[in-house]
Design a protein around this motif. Structure first.
Motif, mmCIF file in Angstrom:
data_model
loop_
_atom_site.group_PDB
_atom_site.id
_atom_site.type_symbol
_atom_site.label_atom_id
_atom_site.label_comp_id
_atom_site.label_asym_id
_atom_site.label_seq_id
_atom_site.Cartn_x
_atom_site.Cartn_y
_atom_site.Cartn_z
ATOM 1 N N PRO A 63 0.897 -1.333 -0.063
ATOM 2 C CA PRO A 63 -0.058 0.114 -0.001
ATOM 3 C C PRO A 63 1.011 1.321 0.189
ATOM 4 C CG PRO A 63 -0.846 -1.347 1.473
ATOM 5 C CD PRO A 63 0.484 -2.120 1.103
ATOM 6 N N LEU A 64 0.430 2.255 -0.707
ATOM 7 C CA LEU A 64 1.042 3.685 -0.535
ATOM 8 C C LEU A 64 1.252 4.087 0.814
ATOM 9 C CD1 LEU A 64 -0.201 5.474 -3.720
ATOM 10 C CD2 LEU A 64 1.952 4.479 -3.455
ATOM 11 N N SER A 65 0.375 4.024 1.696
ATOM 12 C CA SER A 65 0.228 4.472 2.984
ATOM 13 C C SER A 65 1.519 3.833 3.790
ATOM 14 C CB SER A 65 -0.890 4.287 3.777
ATOM 15 O OG SER A 65 -1.263 2.742 3.790
ATOM 16 N N VAL A 66 2.079 2.726 3.320
ATOM 17 C CA VAL A 66 3.361 2.417 3.999
ATOM 18 C C VAL A 66 4.603 3.246 4.088
ATOM 19 C CG1 VAL A 66 5.148 0.830 4.068
ATOM 20 C CG2 VAL A 66 2.717 -0.289 3.788
ATOM 21 N N HIS A 67 4.605 4.186 2.954
ATOM 22 C CA HIS A 67 5.649 4.896 2.840
ATOM 23 C C HIS A 67 5.476 6.188 3.642
ATOM 24 C CE1 HIS A 67 7.103 2.413 -0.291
ATOM 25 N NE2 HIS A 67 5.827 2.598 -0.950
ATOM 26 N N VAL A 68 4.070 6.553 3.839
ATOM 27 C CA VAL A 68 3.682 7.538 4.487
ATOM 28 C C VAL A 68 3.938 7.374 6.081
ATOM 29 C CG1 VAL A 68 1.752 9.100 5.135
ATOM 30 C CG2 VAL A 68 2.189 8.696 3.136
ATOM 31 N N TYR A 69 3.350 5.959 6.631
ATOM 32 C CA TYR A 69 3.628 5.684 7.734
ATOM 33 C C TYR A 69 5.073 5.683 8.374
ATOM 34 C CZ TYR A 69 -1.193 4.297 7.751
ATOM 35 O OH TYR A 69 -2.843 4.066 7.619
ATOM 36 N N ARG A 70 5.899 5.190 7.522
ATOM 37 C CA ARG A 70 7.418 5.113 7.464
ATOM 38 C C ARG A 70 7.806 6.488 7.887
ATOM 39 N NH1 ARG A 70 11.315 3.182 2.661
ATOM 40 N NH2 ARG A 70 13.317 3.700 3.757
ATOM 41 N N LEU A 71 7.463 7.338 7.131
ATOM 42 C CA LEU A 71 8.008 8.814 7.249
ATOM 43 C C LEU A 71 7.598 9.426 8.545
ATOM 44 C CD1 LEU A 71 7.668 11.809 4.785
ATOM 45 C CD2 LEU A 71 6.972 12.106 7.030
ATOM 46 N N VAL A 72 6.341 9.103 9.027
ATOM 47 C CA VAL A 72 5.766 9.743 10.230
ATOM 48 C C VAL A 72 6.477 9.152 11.378
ATOM 49 C CG1 VAL A 72 3.852 10.140 11.680
ATOM 50 C CG2 VAL A 72 3.530 10.512 9.278
ATOM 51 N N TRP A 73 6.679 7.978 11.224
ATOM 52 C CA TRP A 73 7.377 6.970 12.397
ATOM 53 C C TRP A 73 8.754 7.459 12.377
ATOM 54 C CZ3 TRP A 73 7.206 4.584 16.647
ATOM 55 C CH2 TRP A 73 8.328 3.624 16.946
ATOM 56 N N ARG A 74 9.570 7.607 11.349
ATOM 57 C CA ARG A 74 10.839 8.167 11.525
ATOM 58 C C ARG A 74 10.795 9.723 12.257
ATOM 59 N NH1 ARG A 74 11.882 7.822 6.594
ATOM 60 N NH2 ARG A 74 11.629 9.759 5.737
ATOM 61 N N GLN A 75 9.951 10.378 11.901
ATOM 62 C CA GLN A 75 9.855 11.762 12.551
ATOM 63 C C GLN A 75 9.481 11.592 14.112
ATOM 64 O OE1 GLN A 75 10.807 14.587 11.166
ATOM 65 N NE2 GLN A 75 11.419 13.646 9.288
ATOM 66 N N THR A 76 8.710 10.753 14.371
ATOM 67 C CA THR A 76 8.393 10.509 15.803
ATOM 68 C C THR A 76 9.852 10.028 16.624
ATOM 69 O OG1 THR A 76 6.255 9.884 15.032
ATOM 70 C CG2 THR A 76 6.867 9.608 17.226
ATOM 71 N N LEU A 77 10.378 9.244 15.918
ATOM 72 C CA LEU A 77 11.665 8.797 16.640
ATOM 73 C C LEU A 77 12.732 9.973 16.845
ATOM 74 C CD1 LEU A 77 12.339 5.413 14.621
ATOM 75 C CD2 LEU A 77 11.358 5.627 16.862
ATOM 76 N N LEU A 78 12.807 10.805 15.669
ATOM 77 C CA LEU A 78 13.600 11.970 15.747
ATOM 78 C C LEU A 78 12.954 12.858 16.940
ATOM 79 C CD1 LEU A 78 14.241 12.803 12.106
ATOM 80 C CD2 LEU A 78 16.016 11.672 13.844
ATOM 81 N N PHE A 79 11.668 13.019 17.068
ATOM 82 C CA PHE A 79 11.234 13.774 18.017
ATOM 83 C C PHE A 79 11.302 13.211 19.443
ATOM 84 C CE2 PHE A 79 7.586 14.730 20.950
ATOM 85 C CZ PHE A 79 7.429 15.909 20.897
ATOM 86 N N ALA A 80 11.413 12.162 19.837
ATOM 87 C CA ALA A 80 11.437 11.352 20.926
ATOM 88 C C ALA A 80 13.074 11.503 21.218
ATOM 89 C CB ALA A 80 11.332 9.805 20.878
ATOM 90 N N HIS A 81 13.731 11.502 20.236
ATOM 91 C CA HIS A 81 15.375 11.621 20.452
ATOM 92 C C HIS A 81 15.579 13.222 21.083
ATOM 93 C CE1 HIS A 81 19.792 11.052 19.647
ATOM 94 N NE2 HIS A 81 19.668 9.928 19.858
#
Length: 279
Positions: free
Chosen positions: A116-134
């Motif tokens: 699904p196309l949404s996989v790439h979007v979820y991946r992006l938001v998850w990456r940004q969430t990790l950076l936010f937590a960091h």
């Protein structure tokens, strides 16, 4: 004579829901890819992702000292305000800027990996969430140096960050589809985000102008509330600094969330099947 079962219309609402739900169901895939994105970026670095935090902290400290002197504010007030604002803005701008490029950057996967196309979007938001937590590590260090009057309302950070993530998904989906079709919008998006950084109270304290003794300045300061980014920043920053919650910020954020998702679902339904050809 056997006939093949009819395929559902790629522009149907059911296919749109299947894409979003199917992408969410592949959490293990995009969760792993999000981790790998960060590791890959700093693979040969000694400090690794800590460089992101260091860079953000140094910039925030430098601007905190500068604007504290310009506005005559106490550094213990100006620096935490800017620091938390930087952390929140990093997540927001990351979702917008990388969201505008999310499908173009994953051209190979979209064409050769049936997901699904949404996989790439979820991946992006998850990456940004990790950076936010960091980056929140800097906030914890800041609390030791400049203690804030925190109370139970700090728990509002949890739903506030959740709203940031939910909005990050629709923003990346919408911008990703539009900029994949119209490539000239990518640099325009970057310019707008850069401009909005200065128009959003990240380095300047909104309440100082709002409570100004000069009625003209106070009246003009209220125009800042027309900026939607102000509301997203404030619902996260205020509880982290021990400030009282303002209902209007939450109302605006919720309204933008609903309207944004309605528009995005319509665009995804209509153009989702064309993305693989546009990339």
């Amino acid at each position: 004579m056997s006939t093949a079962p009819p395929r559902s219309d790629p522009r149907s609402w059911s296919r749109t829901a299947e894409d979003l739900a199917g992408g969410w169901g592949q959490r293990q895939l995009w969760g792993h890819l999000g981790w790998q994105d960060i590791k890959q970026r700093y693979r040969r670095s000694v400090l690794g992702p800590i460089w992101i935090t260091i860079s953000m902290a140094v910039t925030a400290i430098a601007l905190g000292i500068l604007y504290a002197g310009l506005f005559g504010n106490d550094l213990a007030v100006q620096l935490p305000y800017i620091l938390v604002g930087f952390i929140v803005w990093g997540f927001i701008s990351g979702c917008i800027l990388e969201g505008a490029d999310v499908f173009i950057a994953n051209e190979g996967l979209i064409k050769h990996l049936p997901s699904p196309l949404s996989v790439h979007v979820y991946r992006l938001v998850w990456r940004q969430t990790l950076l936010f937590a960091h980056n929140m590590i800097v906030y914890l260090i800041m609390l030791v140096i400049f203690p804030q009057p925190l109370h139970w309302t700090v728990v509002y950070v949890v739903p506030a960050v959740a709203l940031l993530m939910v909005n990050g998904v629709w923003v990346a989906l919408l911008l990703g589809i539009i900029t994949t079709r119209f490539r000239d919008l990518n640099p325009i998006t970057q310019s707008i985000v850069q401009l909005m950084f200065f128009l959003t109270p990240i380095v300047w304290i909104y309440e100082d102008f709002l409570n100004s003794a000069n009625p003209t300045i106070a009246e003009r300061a209220r125009l800042a509330e027309l900026n939607p980014f102000l509301h997203f920043v404030e619902i996260v920053r205020r509880p982290l600094l021990g400030q009282d919650q303002q209902l209007r910020y939450w109302v605006v954020v919720l309204a933008i969330t609903v309207i944004g998702w309605l528009v995005t679902l319509f665009v995804v339904r209509r153009y989702r099947s064309r993305v693989s050809y546009w990339v």
